[in-house]
Design an enzyme around this catalytic site. Structure first.
Site, PDB file in Angstrom:
ATOM      1  N   SER A 307      47.552  28.288  44.117  1.00 52.60           N
ATOM      2  CA  SER A 307      47.942  29.669  44.396  1.00 52.60           C
ATOM      3  C   SER A 307      48.915  29.697  45.583  1.00 52.60           C
ATOM      4  O   SER A 307      49.976  29.076  45.522  1.00 52.60           O
ATOM      5  CB  SER A 307      46.699  30.520  44.651  1.00 52.60           C
ATOM      6  N   ASP A 410      47.889  35.682  33.846  1.00 52.76           N
ATOM      7  CA  ASP A 410      48.262  35.697  35.258  1.00 52.76           C
ATOM      8  C   ASP A 410      49.635  36.341  35.388  1.00 52.76           C
ATOM      9  O   ASP A 410      50.606  35.876  34.781  1.00 52.76           O
ATOM     10  CB  ASP A 410      48.280  34.273  35.812  1.00 52.76           C
ATOM     11  N   HIS A 440      44.174  33.707  36.676  1.00 54.99           N
ATOM     12  CA  HIS A 440      44.606  33.101  37.931  1.00 54.99           C
ATOM     13  C   HIS A 440      43.424  32.406  38.606  1.00 54.99           C
ATOM     14  O   HIS A 440      42.331  32.950  38.690  1.00 54.99           O
ATOM     15  CB  HIS A 440      45.191  34.179  38.851  1.00 54.99           C
TER      16      HIS A 440
END
Length: 478
Positions: A307, A410, A440
């Site tokens: 991320s 996502d 995600h």
């Protein structure tokens, strides 16, 4: 589509995270005149923390290292048990391993009782327990009981003795197997997450075993206590620390070699003589990290970002390209960007269609960017946020091979794919792994870590990474 349980958990997760983000924004406004503390924080009170365990209880030993005296920057080292084996399966000749609760090294040979045990338990026991030679049956039972009590703790609660794995510096010349080093940057939107959280600990253990690498999980400083570029500078600082560790290890090996040769005296050196010639800091403590000195190969370095950690990894890769040979002997041979935290002022198709996606929707992430970037610098087209900006040096053709992992549900996926396409246009190996029905952080979030999809993702990463970290002659295609 994600399961009903995932959808329900996502609703509560987003509500909780948004409350925390808004609370931090309010606290930041209330304390706008307060002086920023450069030391910073690397975790939040709500994080579930996994304690370091420097013994090979499940195939990976861990330890925490605070590497900067002026900030809270730290790393957690994940050393797989395979580092204790030779390149040709296992060594059957004599090998020395430091016994932490004894004043002398334990010599383990093929005739000891421990070699009659299973291979998986052999090196774990010998890494911090006594040799089986010359120990009575009762003493051996007592030794096993002490061994079990040491699990989950760095020090013996009664004696205060370190009971973890510690390689002997006398053998550091050529008796240890070298493994590639992977720098891992956790996620959390720059404002949460931790390198020693339970979820990150499980993920890094999995990667260390599957990729057969030493993982350095970076505990960078979080926002808003330390805003941009603190987290990015911390990532770059760790890579430089790795280069320094490698150079210090080489100095120590040279000094140890000179002592052992006796500089022409013909006398075998004592361990005390060897230790006196190690590189130490001003307080007398060794500056050389023994696990990295004995087992780390910085010439095969991989960056992995999760991320927002993907943004940090990409920044560190760019800085490594700019540094060139000044970073020797560290060489970044590949990087892995797992659902990177990219965004831009011009929305992509996925940013419009999936703006309210599971776990981390777009409005929540914009709040995180407001906490990370200063008011003067805030822009969705900031170089830290948008990788597709023109003239964002260095030229993409010099970037290392880059694997990008994206999830179907996502909203950040399209920009990550576009960045990968830009790398392929300049002949950089930049494949994309897209996972159906995934969200995600599907491979790193605590609730999803044990799903088959998370395990498959880690295995896919290992297959690709091994193409660039395998020693010549041991490569395989994928």
């Amino acid at each position: 589509m994600p399961s009903v349980a995932v959808k329900l958990y996502s609703v509560f997760f987003k509500f909780l995270v948004k409350q925390r983000l808004q609370s931090r924004i309010q606290n930041m406004l209330d304390d706008s005149n307060a002086k920023t503390d450069p030391f910073g924080v690397t975790s939040r009170p709500e994080e579930d923390i996994a304690s370091a365990n420097p013994v090979f209880t499940d195939g990976v030993a861990t330890k925490d290292i605070h590497i900067d005296a002026f900030t809270s920057l730290s790393v957690r080292v994940f050393l797989p048990e395979t580092a204790l084996s030779s390149d040709n399966k296992l060594k059957h000749n004599k090998s020395k391993i430091r016994v932490a609760n004894r004043p002398l090294d334990a010599v383990v040979d093929s005739g000891s009782d421990f070699h009659r045990d299973s291979t998986s338990n052999l090196y774990r026991r010998n890494s911090f327990g006594p040799s089986g030679t010359g120990i009575s049956g009762i003493d051996r039972i007592n030794a096993d009981q002490v061994r079990r009590k040491s699990y989950g703790s760095v020090n013996d609660s009664e004696s205060g003795v370190y009971r973890g794995y510690l390689p002997a510096f006398e053998n550091m010349k050529n008796n240890f197997r070298k493994l590639p080093v992977m720098l891992q940057f956790h996620g959390g939107g720059f404002v949460s997450g931790s390198n020693d959280s339970v979820a990150n600990d499980i993920f890094c253990r999995r990667i260390a075993k599957l990729c057969d690498v030493i993982v350095l999980a970076v505990g960078y400083r979080l926002a808003p206590e330390n805003r941009y570029p603190a987290a990015f500078e911390d990532g770059w600082k760790v890579l430089n620390w790795l280069a320094k560790q490698s150079n210090l290890a080489e100095c120590t090996k040279s000094l140890v070699g000179n002592v052992r040769r006796g500089v022409g005296s013909g006398l075998e050196s004592k361990k005390s003589d060897v230790l006196r010639h190690m590189v130490v800091d001003t307080l007398g403590a060794t500056m050389v990290e023994p696990w990295l000195a004995a087992h780390g190969d910085p010439s095969r370095c991989v960056l992995l970002g999760v991320s927002c950690g993907g943004n940090i990894a990409d920044y560190v890769a760019r800085k490594a390209v700019e540094a060139g040979k000044r970073l020797d002997p560290v060489k970044v041979v590949a990087q892995v960007l797992m659902y990177p935290f990219f965004i831009g002022s011009v929305p992509t198709h996925s940013e419009i269609k999936l703006a309210n996606s599971y776990f981390f929707d777009k409005s929540m992430c914009i709040l995180a960017w407001k906490l990370f970037l200063t008011d003067e610098e805030y822009s969705l087209d900031h170089p830290a946020a948008n990788p597709l900006l023109p003239d964002r040096g260095p030229p993409l053709k010099f970037m290392p091979p880059t694997l990008t992992v994206v999830a179907e549900h996502d909203w950040m996926r399209d920009r990550a794919i576009a960045y990968s396409e830009e790398l392929r246009k300049v002949n950089v190996d930049a494949p994309v792994l897209e996972y159906k029905d995934a969200v995600h952080e599907f491979a790193t979030l605590d609730m999803l870590l044990k799903t088959p999809q998370a395990q498959a993702c880690a295995e896919d990463i290992a297959i690709w990474v091994k193409k660039y970290i395998s020693i010549r002659g041991h490569e395989f295609s994928y």
